[in-house]
Design a protein around this motif. Structure first.
Motif, PDB file in Angstrom:
ATOM      1  N   PHE A  33     -61.390 -29.061  57.414  1.00  0.00           N
ATOM      2  CA  PHE A  33     -62.117 -29.452  56.392  1.00  0.00           C
ATOM      3  C   PHE A  33     -62.950 -28.810  56.203  1.00  0.00           C
ATOM      4  O   PHE A  33     -63.185 -28.494  55.158  1.00  0.00           O
ATOM      5  N   THR A  34     -63.380 -27.442  57.239  1.00  0.00           N
ATOM      6  CA  THR A  34     -63.517 -26.187  56.864  1.00  0.00           C
ATOM      7  C   THR A  34     -63.053 -25.491  55.768  1.00  0.00           C
ATOM      8  O   THR A  34     -63.509 -25.099  54.629  1.00  0.00           O
ATOM      9  N   SER A  35     -61.593 -25.429  55.826  1.00  0.00           N
ATOM     10  CA  SER A  35     -60.835 -24.756  54.513  1.00  0.00           C
ATOM     11  C   SER A  35     -60.285 -25.487  53.263  1.00  0.00           C
ATOM     12  O   SER A  35     -60.691 -24.956  52.896  1.00  0.00           O
ATOM     13  N   ALA A  58     -60.288 -20.444  65.342  1.00  0.00           N
ATOM     14  CA  ALA A  58     -60.775 -20.232  64.643  1.00  0.00           C
ATOM     15  C   ALA A  58     -61.916 -19.893  63.839  1.00  0.00           C
ATOM     16  O   ALA A  58     -62.401 -19.250  63.172  1.00  0.00           O
ATOM     17  N   ILE A  59     -63.107 -19.878  65.152  1.00  0.00           N
ATOM     18  CA  ILE A  59     -64.223 -19.323  64.933  1.00  0.00           C
ATOM     19  C   ILE A  59     -64.305 -18.099  65.915  1.00  0.00           C
ATOM     20  O   ILE A  59     -63.794 -17.715  66.442  1.00  0.00           O
ATOM     21  N   ARG A  60     -65.705 -16.733  65.331  1.00  0.00           N
ATOM     22  CA  ARG A  60     -65.488 -15.656  65.885  1.00  0.00           C
ATOM     23  C   ARG A  60     -66.583 -16.163  67.097  1.00  0.00           C
ATOM     24  O   ARG A  60     -67.260 -16.970  67.092  1.00  0.00           O
ATOM     25  N   PRO A  61     -66.849 -15.455  68.571  1.00  0.00           N
ATOM     26  CA  PRO A  61     -67.116 -15.143  69.020  1.00  0.00           C
ATOM     27  C   PRO A  61     -68.366 -15.324  69.086  1.00  0.00           C
ATOM     28  O   PRO A  61     -69.218 -16.408  70.087  1.00  0.00           O
ATOM     29  N   ASN A  98     -69.761 -16.147  57.749  1.00  0.00           N
ATOM     30  CA  ASN A  98     -68.486 -15.112  58.206  1.00  0.00           C
ATOM     31  C   ASN A  98     -68.336 -15.519  59.644  1.00  0.00           C
ATOM     32  O   ASN A  98     -67.399 -14.245  60.064  1.00  0.00           O
ATOM     33  N   GLN A  99     -68.213 -15.929  60.453  1.00  0.00           N
ATOM     34  CA  GLN A  99     -67.388 -16.419  61.015  1.00  0.00           C
ATOM     35  C   GLN A  99     -66.903 -17.446  61.372  1.00  0.00           C
ATOM     36  O   GLN A  99     -66.135 -17.614  62.889  1.00  0.00           O
ATOM     37  N   VAL A 100     -66.362 -17.716  60.750  1.00  0.00           N
ATOM     38  CA  VAL A 100     -64.596 -18.036  60.526  1.00  0.00           C
ATOM     39  C   VAL A 100     -63.924 -17.541  60.173  1.00  0.00           C
ATOM     40  O   VAL A 100     -64.186 -16.980  59.521  1.00  0.00           O
ATOM     41  N   GLU A 101     -62.657 -17.603  60.970  1.00  0.00           N
ATOM     42  CA  GLU A 101     -61.710 -16.779  60.539  1.00  0.00           C
ATOM     43  C   GLU A 101     -61.260 -16.715  59.049  1.00  0.00           C
ATOM     44  O   GLU A 101     -60.627 -17.947  58.322  1.00  0.00           O
ATOM     45  N   GLU A 102     -60.598 -15.984  58.805  1.00  0.00           N
ATOM     46  CA  GLU A 102     -60.590 -15.483  57.367  1.00  0.00           C
ATOM     47  C   GLU A 102     -59.736 -16.962  56.565  1.00  0.00           C
ATOM     48  O   GLU A 102     -59.503 -16.992  55.745  1.00  0.00           O
ATOM     49  N   ASN A 111     -59.601 -18.653  53.392  1.00  0.00           N
ATOM     50  CA  ASN A 111     -58.863 -18.738  52.392  1.00  0.00           C
ATOM     51  C   ASN A 111     -58.109 -19.677  51.708  1.00  0.00           C
ATOM     52  O   ASN A 111     -56.810 -19.113  51.602  1.00  0.00           O
ATOM     53  N   ALA A 112     -56.928 -20.689  53.233  1.00  0.00           N
ATOM     54  CA  ALA A 112     -56.544 -21.375  52.849  1.00  0.00           C
ATOM     55  C   ALA A 112     -56.214 -22.724  51.709  1.00  0.00           C
ATOM     56  O   ALA A 112     -56.862 -22.714  51.307  1.00  0.00           O
ATOM     57  N   LYS A 113     -55.077 -22.732  51.129  1.00  0.00           N
ATOM     58  CA  LYS A 113     -55.157 -22.742  49.675  1.00  0.00           C
ATOM     59  C   LYS A 113     -54.753 -24.552  50.074  1.00  0.00           C
ATOM     60  O   LYS A 113     -54.516 -25.213  50.828  1.00  0.00           O
ATOM     61  N   GLN A 114     -55.972 -25.468  48.932  1.00  0.00           N
ATOM     62  CA  GLN A 114     -56.135 -26.926  49.892  1.00  0.00           C
ATOM     63  C   GLN A 114     -54.789 -27.197  48.520  1.00  0.00           C
ATOM     64  O   GLN A 114     -55.276 -27.355  47.632  1.00  0.00           O
ATOM     65  N   ILE A 115     -53.802 -28.409  49.147  1.00  0.00           N
ATOM     66  CA  ILE A 115     -53.376 -29.254  47.753  1.00  0.00           C
ATOM     67  C   ILE A 115     -53.871 -30.616  48.107  1.00  0.00           C
ATOM     68  O   ILE A 115     -53.319 -31.300  49.141  1.00  0.00           O
ATOM     69  N   ASP A 116     -54.227 -31.320  47.742  1.00  0.00           N
ATOM     70  CA  ASP A 116     -54.907 -32.390  46.815  1.00  0.00           C
ATOM     71  C   ASP A 116     -54.029 -33.375  46.942  1.00  0.00           C
ATOM     72  O   ASP A 116     -53.730 -34.354  45.832  1.00  0.00           O
ATOM     73  N   ILE A 117     -53.134 -34.263  48.229  1.00  0.00           N
ATOM     74  CA  ILE A 117     -52.235 -35.464  47.840  1.00  0.00           C
ATOM     75  C   ILE A 117     -52.597 -36.738  47.823  1.00  0.00           C
ATOM     76  O   ILE A 117     -53.959 -36.624  48.949  1.00  0.00           O
ATOM     77  N   PRO A 118     -52.409 -37.230  46.866  1.00  0.00           N
ATOM     78  CA  PRO A 118     -52.689 -38.115  47.283  1.00  0.00           C
ATOM     79  C   PRO A 118     -52.929 -39.461  47.940  1.00  0.00           C
ATOM     80  O   PRO A 118     -51.686 -39.291  48.412  1.00  0.00           O
ATOM     81  N   GLN A 119     -53.953 -40.600  48.611  1.00  0.00           N
ATOM     82  CA  GLN A 119     -53.173 -40.948  50.401  1.00  0.00           C
ATOM     83  C   GLN A 119     -52.694 -41.973  49.334  1.00  0.00           C
ATOM     84  O   GLN A 119     -52.523 -42.695  48.636  1.00  0.00           O
TER      85      GLN A 119
END
Length: 334
Positions: free
Chosen positions: A111-113, A302-305, A173-177, A181-189
């Protein structure tokens, strides 16, 4: 109507008939049900069988419902709302998703990416292990409908408030890079048939049962020891009304454990029967299900301290506040 409700709570959810049946069978072997050994065996068999039955039925029902809310669809639903309403929807969606914090974290990352607001995804992450539909039914079977409903309501409040606070602090900015920066592909269900959904639910029952059953046995075993071997005055001394720090002790004690609500229920039931306060018991359950060490280790990837510390702090404070609230109103709820 009251008699029907009582029958459902005691005989269907609580399975009192099962307790009586096991007691009769054990007594037929000459075992003393009033003794420590007989009482321990009765507790272990009754709670073990009852929770296993509820586990399988609940997972099947919830998984069937969950088949209508795959990650992509959940993401689209949450993206339609903004502000505190988005946090509310995320917290509610968390109630029909995985049964423990470790299995919720991959969805949180997804969800975050996908670009959903950070506060919204944290509302989901808090509510998913803390207040799923399984917890509602299981709590009803042990503590009654009032306790179960208030527990879920307060859990949702903690999730919404925690997510809203994180959103206001702008900690993206506390979420890991690699997640940002992850690319999302919207695949129909694909459209699933009823048969497909039933098969999916069956597979989830088998998968979750294999993972959870050992913890049920451990939890039931600990519960049987507490219920029949630990003197009541010791429980009351540390977790009863005479100790104002019982909620804090229980919350901290739950963190090192790794279990879900199915494994926590028998321990909670035994503690309550021995004189532990209701808020103490529920704080222990929330601590185990929401802040277990394995899930925190996964989340650290996934997230910083700074953000991880804030998440732990929000959950801890929320759990403690909920615990003291239940202690204050215990006699109105049970």
């Amino acid at each position: 109507m009251f008699m029907i409700g009582s029958f459902i709570m005691e005989q269907i959810l609580g399975m009192k008939w099962l307790n009586q049946l096991i007691a009769i069978l054990l007594a037929a072997t000459g075992m003393n049900m009033e003794g420590k050994i007989g009482g321990s065996i009765l507790f272990f068999l009754y709670d073990g069988i009852k929770i296993t039955i509820l586990l399988c039925v609940l997972i099947f029902m919830i998984s069937y419902i969950q088949s209508y809310f795959p990650p992509e669809r959940s993401k689209k639903i949450m993206s339609r709302f903004h502000g505190i309403w988005a946090n509310c929807i995320a917290a509610l969606l968390g109630t029909v998703t995985p049964f423990c914090s470790c299995s919720s974290i991959p969805l949180f990352i997804g969800f975050t990416s996908a670009g959903l607001p950070l506060g919204v995804t944290f509302s989901f992450l808090i509510s998913s292990p803390m207040v799923d539909l399984g917890s509602l039914v299981l709590l009803m079977s042990i503590f009654g409908i009032k306790v179960a409903m208030v527990y879920v309501l307060l859990g949702l409040v903690v999730a919404v408030a925690g997510g809203t606070l994180i959103e206001k602090l702008h900690l993206e900015n506390q979420v890991e890079e690699f997640i940002r920066n992850a690319k999302q592909i919207d695949i129909p269900q694909e459209q699933l048939t009823v048969k497909d959904r039933i098969q999916y639910a069956k597979e989830k029952v088998a998968e979750t049962f294999k993972k959870v059953f050992p913890y049920i046995l451990i939890g039931v075993g600990i519960g049987a020891i507490i219920h029949n071997w630990i003197p009541e005055d010791i429980i009351v001394k540390f977790l009863g009304i005479s100790n104002p720090f019982g909620v804090i002790i229980a919350t901290i004690a739950g963190v090192p454990m790794y279990a879900d609500i199915f494994g926590c229920i028998p321990i909670a039931e035994a503690l309550l029967s021995k004189g532990a306060r209701l808020g103490v018991v529920l704080s222990f359950m929330m601590g185990v299900t929401t802040l277990s060490l394995p899930s925190m280790i996964m989340l650290k990837k996934a997230i910083r301290p700074k953000l991880l510390g804030l998440f732990i702090g929000i959950c801890t404070v929320g759990i403690i506040v909920v615990g003291y609230a239940f202690n204050a109103f215990q006699y109105l709820l049970i």
